[in-house]
Design an enzyme around this catalytic site. Structure first.
Site, PDB file in Angstrom:
ATOM      1  N   ALA A  16      31.596   7.313 -13.476  1.00  0.00           N
ATOM      2  CA  ALA A  16      32.231   8.160 -12.454  1.00  0.00           C
ATOM      3  C   ALA A  16      31.339   9.283 -11.952  1.00  0.00           C
ATOM      4  CB  ALA A  16      33.531   8.745 -13.008  1.00  0.00           C
ATOM      5  N   SER A  17      30.063   9.253 -12.284  1.00  0.00           N
ATOM      6  CA  SER A  17      29.201  10.365 -11.884  1.00  0.00           C
ATOM      7  C   SER A  17      28.809  10.316 -10.408  1.00  0.00           C
ATOM      8  CB  SER A  17      27.927  10.386 -12.742  1.00  0.00           C
ATOM      9  OG  SER A  17      27.171   9.200 -12.544  1.00  0.00           O
ATOM     10  N   VAL A  65      29.048   2.557 -22.079  1.00  0.00           N
ATOM     11  CA  VAL A  65      30.175   1.625 -22.119  1.00  0.00           C
ATOM     12  C   VAL A  65      29.797   0.289 -22.746  1.00  0.00           C
ATOM     13  CG1 VAL A  65      31.326   2.659 -20.137  1.00  0.00           C
ATOM     14  CG2 VAL A  65      29.705   0.781 -19.769  1.00  0.00           C
ATOM     15  N   ASN A  91      34.903   0.808 -14.178  1.00  0.00           N
ATOM     16  CA  ASN A  91      34.112   0.808 -12.949  1.00  0.00           C
ATOM     17  C   ASN A  91      32.613   0.664 -13.191  1.00  0.00           C
ATOM     18  OD1 ASN A  91      33.419   1.709 -10.047  1.00  0.00           O
ATOM     19  ND2 ASN A  91      32.488   3.319 -11.286  1.00  0.00           N
ATOM     20  N   SER A 144      34.290  -7.784  -7.879  1.00  0.00           N
ATOM     21  CA  SER A 144      33.478  -7.792  -6.659  1.00  0.00           C
ATOM     22  C   SER A 144      33.765  -9.037  -5.842  1.00  0.00           C
ATOM     23  CB  SER A 144      31.987  -7.755  -7.017  1.00  0.00           C
ATOM     24  OG  SER A 144      31.186  -8.004  -5.876  1.00  0.00           O
ATOM     25  N   TYR A 157      25.400 -11.005 -12.553  1.00  0.00           N
ATOM     26  CA  TYR A 157      26.372 -10.081 -11.957  1.00  0.00           C
ATOM     27  C   TYR A 157      27.636 -10.828 -11.537  1.00  0.00           C
ATOM     28  CZ  TYR A 157      28.080  -6.290  -8.923  1.00  0.00           C
ATOM     29  OH  TYR A 157      28.840  -5.303  -8.345  1.00  0.00           O
ATOM     30  N   ALA A 160      29.708 -11.938 -14.585  1.00  0.00           N
ATOM     31  CA  ALA A 160      30.436 -10.821 -15.189  1.00  0.00           C
ATOM     32  C   ALA A 160      31.653 -10.440 -14.354  1.00  0.00           C
ATOM     33  CB  ALA A 160      29.512  -9.622 -15.341  1.00  0.00           C
ATOM     34  N   LYS A 161      31.467 -10.363 -13.048  1.00  0.00           N
ATOM     35  CA  LYS A 161      32.573  -9.958 -12.179  1.00  0.00           C
ATOM     36  C   LYS A 161      33.660 -11.038 -12.127  1.00  0.00           C
ATOM     37  CE  LYS A 161      31.081  -5.909 -10.935  1.00  0.00           C
ATOM     38  NZ  LYS A 161      31.816  -4.684 -11.345  1.00  0.00           N
ATOM     39  N   ILE A 190      29.936  -2.060  -0.160  1.00  0.00           N
ATOM     40  CA  ILE A 190      30.308  -0.652  -0.045  1.00  0.00           C
ATOM     41  C   ILE A 190      29.038   0.198  -0.045  1.00  0.00           C
ATOM     42  CG2 ILE A 190      31.678   1.204  -1.054  1.00  0.00           C
ATOM     43  CD1 ILE A 190      33.358  -1.211  -0.172  1.00  0.00           C
TER      44      ILE A 190
END
Length: 251
Positions: A16-17, A65, A91, A144, A157, A160-161, A190
């Site tokens: 969340a940074s 995480v 996230n 995603s 990727y 995983a999604k 995005i």
């Protein structure tokens, strides 16, 4: 870490940074939640997020995480300090691109651990608190559009999604009897650091031309979907994938 009134719902947002994670944190605070901002290395960015959320609305929690023990310890600390954990937003993500024959095994494991195993670790560790929260309990996984349609050069990727979608549906069935909902939000392309790094120049123009709404999305577009799923208004929605992709994938 700052304490918060026990009547206020508490959310943990990983990664969340900055980017989508920061936008999600802002939307949840706007809706009255207290947000735990997770980050792994970029303390300056995390502090910036904390400042933007306003005093008394959030706290930082640094942990990786992808580290099972670190996740367990962090959730235990959050539970002990605040006495509750109502919303978990998985996230955090990384991408290491490459065609199949060039993908290193270490990179495969890195992406799967950060993007998929992390959601398992966190959901399992938080389940005790989420079950106590009952109808206010939420797990929201960020998948995603490529996890649904595939994408050349992103085998780890995408895997995983896609795995997150299956996990979402399974956990939705397991936790529904206690009123806890589990959903996924599936962003298209995005405006984030990751998109800017991997989609540039002519490739960006071609991609934009394929999006019916004619633009790459903003982090806030995704955050609004997450905030809705975290709210009481979404109490009868579970096991779903909410697409936020400008029409790139329909059907």
């Amino acid at each position: 870490m700052t304490t918060t009134p026990s009547e206020r719902r508490v959310a943990l947002v990983t990664g969340a940074s900055r980017g989508i994670g920061r936008a999600i944190a802002k939307a949840l605070v706007r809706d009255g939640l207290f947000v735990i901002v997770n980050y792994v290395a970029n303390e300056a960015a995390a502090q910036q997020t904390l400042a933007e959320l306003g005093e008394g609305n959030a706290a930082l929690q640094q942990f990786d995480v992808a580290n099972e023990a670190a996740v367990d310890a962090a959730v235990k600390a959050i539970g002990e300090q605040y006495g509750r954990l109502d919303v978990v937003v998985n996230n955090a993500a990384v991408a290491v691109d490459g065609l199949l024959m060039r993908v290193k095994t270490a990179d495969w494991h890195k992406v799967l651990e950060t993007n998929l195993s992390s959601a398992f670790y966190l959901s399992r560790a938080a389940s005790r608190w989420l079950l106590k929260a009952k109808e206010s309990g939420r797990i929201i996984n960020l998948t995603s559009v490529v996890g649904e349609m595939g994408n050349a050069g992103q085998v780890s990727y995408v895997a995983a999604k896609a795995g997150l979608i299956g996990m979402t549906r399974t956990l939705a069935r397991e936790l529904a009897s206690r009123g806890v909902t589990v959903n996924a939000v599936s962003p298209g392309f995005i405006e984030t650091d990751m998109t800017q790094q991997h989609v540039q120049g002519e490739a960006r123009q071609k991609l934009t031309a394929q999006i019916p709404l004619g633009r790459i999305g903003a982090p806030e577009d995704v955050a609004e979907a997450v905030a809705f799923l975290a709210s009481p208004r979404a109490s009868y929605i579970t096991g779903q994938v909410v697409r936020v992709n400008g029409g790139l994938l329909i059907g």
